[in-house]
Design a protein around this motif. Structure first.
Motif, short mmCIF file in Angstrom:
data_model
loop_
_atom_site.label_atom_id
_atom_site.label_comp_id
_atom_site.label_asym_id
_atom_site.label_seq_id
_atom_site.Cartn_x
_atom_site.Cartn_y
_atom_site.Cartn_z
N LEU A 46 40.48 37.95 31.59
CA LEU A 46 39.11 37.96 32.62
C LEU A 46 37.85 37.97 31.24
O LEU A 46 37.00 37.18 32.27
N PHE A 50 35.74 35.18 33.23
CA PHE A 50 33.64 35.45 33.23
C PHE A 50 32.91 34.31 32.97
O PHE A 50 32.31 34.19 33.31
N ALA A 58 31.03 36.28 42.25
CA ALA A 58 31.66 37.37 42.23
C ALA A 58 31.99 38.33 43.15
O ALA A 58 33.37 38.35 43.63
N LEU A 59 31.09 38.86 42.97
CA LEU A 59 31.36 39.98 43.85
C LEU A 59 29.67 40.13 45.46
O LEU A 59 29.14 39.55 45.37
N TYR A 68 29.70 35.84 37.79
CA TYR A 68 30.21 36.35 37.52
C TYR A 68 29.50 36.78 36.21
O TYR A 68 30.14 37.94 35.67
N SER A 247 38.41 28.34 43.01
CA SER A 247 37.22 28.78 42.28
C SER A 247 36.43 28.82 43.81
O SER A 247 35.34 29.34 44.32
N PHE A 267 41.78 40.85 45.06
CA PHE A 267 41.06 41.05 43.68
C PHE A 267 41.24 40.19 42.23
O PHE A 267 40.91 39.75 41.65
N LEU A 271 39.53 36.90 40.98
CA LEU A 271 38.42 36.95 39.70
C LEU A 271 39.26 35.90 39.14
O LEU A 271 38.40 35.08 38.35
N ARG A 276 35.52 34.63 45.37
CA ARG A 276 34.59 35.42 45.60
C ARG A 276 34.99 36.36 45.86
O ARG A 276 36.07 36.45 47.25
N VAL A 277 34.83 38.04 45.83
CA VAL A 277 35.03 39.01 46.54
C VAL A 277 34.48 39.47 47.39
O VAL A 277 33.50 40.35 46.94
#
Length: 571
Positions: A46, A50, A58-59, A68, A247, A267, A271, A276-277
């Motif tokens: 992770l 990131f 990211a979110l 991220y 991505s 999710f 990630l 994108r979540v």
């Protein structure tokens, strides 16, 4: 300096947690030597993802977007803040929030700090949290804090009296109150450099437990399922490779983030891929439709009641958008493809391990009827006669047994009972009925039901035995039997058949649910229909027959439906 070979390396965790059944060492070494499993942890992977996608979102969602790099920083600071507060690596943290940015910050923050999240449901109450909190000896309880319908901060404070190991309550959102620590206050009180210095001291361990997931609860309350750093990472990577996540993808999967299916199939791998979540703080039609319209997701999870709330919005999409997006669901792929104009693939999976998907390029029959194939070539599937280890030929239905690099070796603190749940050579007895069939040289699997006594209400597994045991304690109840009631939105709802303790019983559904509320049972498990019955139907051997109960229920529902139609015609 001489390098150590894999044969010389220790492949056990640096600290063995009591009650955790770690993977069989010989089989684990086989997976490592074959290059299936690696020695990278989920945390390390992770961090790499990131950093690689630092500038990308990211979110995303109605409560704000996080890149991220920002998400990486916030999760570092929260994880370190819990350590500063007094939590120590390998402590267990109950995460009990609805979907929100804060929940994902808390989840990733915990695993970065080597704290083990217990992935609870927001709907759990005293009955579930008391049992699970004591079982795993949780130290921290994270609750949402702004639920208009339930004071979860006061609830968490109450739980400290029932779970003596709970030291800290963290409130994710809302005005900080009581003795709870605010998530954002904890983050603000920890600088980025301080956090990273503190987290850098934690030794990485790819063979340690990363997450405590929960079973669907087929015997009593849910069982704890330890998932481990390197195998959970492999599970996510296998899903990402199977589905081809990139991505550029945008995920729409508004079912609970703490569900294993969302975590390991949606999710989590998204990630890792840098996609994108979307984060939906509620599942109202307005919120969900707005997210779909604004962010144009490319992958949709359409479980439970989600479909009905976004169908109109999705139907209005342009032909280009419909062709670009992909849909996932446990069933009804042909209908969804026809309704929404996009490719749809079936999914099957269990928290204990194996994940299956259908995928682009599969034959039409396999896409329409099967749940596809396992995402790992190392997943082993046997279809056997129920309760035995005798394999049945392809084309016949039997119980599915699973073994593989990411299937567990046992439940938490459950070694005695696990003797009946696993074969001597490590296959997990799933309780799911399946049929295998070779199509174009590939072995596809077809879900045929369950041997387990559970009700699947929109993806939430409700254990009949747990509910019956509580109902049987209700005043005026002599005996009960819980069955699934067919429902067009949730798949099933709970119906309780009750034999009352008196012929002239006045027990009502409201009486029963009030009692279950007083017992602290999560609301989603409450019966939504009550049938009073003089005696239960039995099999030829004299055992209660839930098959006959379901048949009676379906006949009554059909009769009621016909009567309602006749009434509408007359009026």
């Amino acid at each position: 300096m001489m390098e150590t070979t894999l044969e010389q390396q220790t492949i056990r965790p640096k600290i063995a947690l009591p009650g955790v059944r770690y993977p069989d060492e010989a089989r684990l070494r086989e997976y490592l030597e074959a290059g299936v499993l690696g020695t990278q942890s989920l945390v390390a992977a992770l961090r790499e993802a990131f950093a690689r996608h630092a500038a990308k979102p990211a979110l995303v969602g109605p409560e704000g977007d996080f890149a991220y790099a920002q998400f990486d920083e916030l999760t570092d600071r929260f994880g370190a803040a819990l350590l500063k507060l007094g939590a120590t690596p390998l402590d267990r943290v109950i995460l009990q929030c609805g979907n929100c940015n804060e929940l994902l910050i808390a989840f990733i923050g915990c695993i970065k700090a080597s704290l083990i999240p217990l992935c609870a449901l927001q709907a759990f109450r005293k009955h579930e949290i008391t049992y699970l909190g004591n079982l795993c000896e949780a130290t921290v309880h994270v609750v949402q804090g702004d639920d208009a319908k339930f004071d979860d901060v006061a609830f968490a404070a109450e739980m400290r009296a029932h779970v003596p190991t709970l030291k800290f309550v963290v409130q994710a959102r809302g005005t900080q109150r009581g003795e709870a620590f605010g998530l954002w206050s904890l983050i603000e009180g920890t600088s980025t450099q301080e956090a990273r210095d503190l987290l850098a001291r934690i030794e990485d361990d790819p063979f340690q437990a990363a997450v405590f997931q929960l079973s669907g609860g087929t015997t009593g309350v849910p069982k704890i399922i330890p998932r481990f750093q390197n195998e959970y990472l492999y599970n996510m990577q296998a899903v990402a490779a199977w589905n081809g996540y990139t991505s550029e993808d945008v995920l729409f999967m508004p079912t609970p983030f703490m569900h294993n299916m969302n975590m390991v199939c949606f999710f989590g791998p998204m990630l890792l891929a840098g996609g994108r979540v979307t984060v939906c703080p509620d599942i109202s039609s307005e919120t969900l439709s707005a997210v779909v319209e604004r962010y144009q997701p490319t992958w949709f999870g359409l479980a439970g009641p989600i479909l009905s709330r976004v169908a109109d919005q999705m139907k209005r999409a342009t032909p280009e958008t419909k062709a670009r997006r992909k849909l996932m669901g446990p069933k009804n792929a042909p209908r969804l493809r026809e309704m929404l104009g996009s490719p749809c693939y079936h999914i099957f999976g269990m928290t204990e391990g194996v994940i299956m998907f259908a995928q682009e390029g599969d034959p039409a029959y396999a896409l329409d009827e099967s749940v596809g194939r396992p995402v790992s070539a190392w997943d082993e599937v046997k279809i056997v006669e129920i309760g035995s280890e005798n394999e049945v030929p392809d084309g016949e239905t039997g119980e599915a047994l699973f073994r593989g690099p990411y299937t567990i070796a046992g439940y938490y603190k459950s070694e005695k009972d696990d003797v009946h749940r696993f074969t001597a050579d490590g296959f997990y007895r799933s309780g799911d009925l399946m049929m295998a069939q070779i199509i174009d040289g590939k072995r596809y699997f077809f879900f045929r039901g369950r041997t387990k006594d559970v009700v699947d209400r929109g993806g939430e597994k409700i254990n009949a035995e747990e509910l019956e045991n509580l109902i049987n304690c209700c005043p005026h109840v002599h005996a009960s039997a819980v069955v699934g009631m067919p429902d067009p939105v949730y798949g099933e709802r709970v119906c309780a058949f009750v034999v009352p303790d008196a012929v002239e019983s006045t027990l009502t559904l409201a009486d029963l649910t009030a009692f279950l509320q007083s017992e602290g049972l999560a609301k989603f498990k409450w019966p939504e229909r009550l049938e009073l019955i003089a005696e239960f139907p039995v099999t030829a051997s004299g055992k209660l027959s839930k098959v006959l109960l379901r048949k009676q229920l379906i006949e009554r529902l059909q009769s009621e439906g016909a009567a309602n139609t006749a009434t509408e015609v007359k009026s």
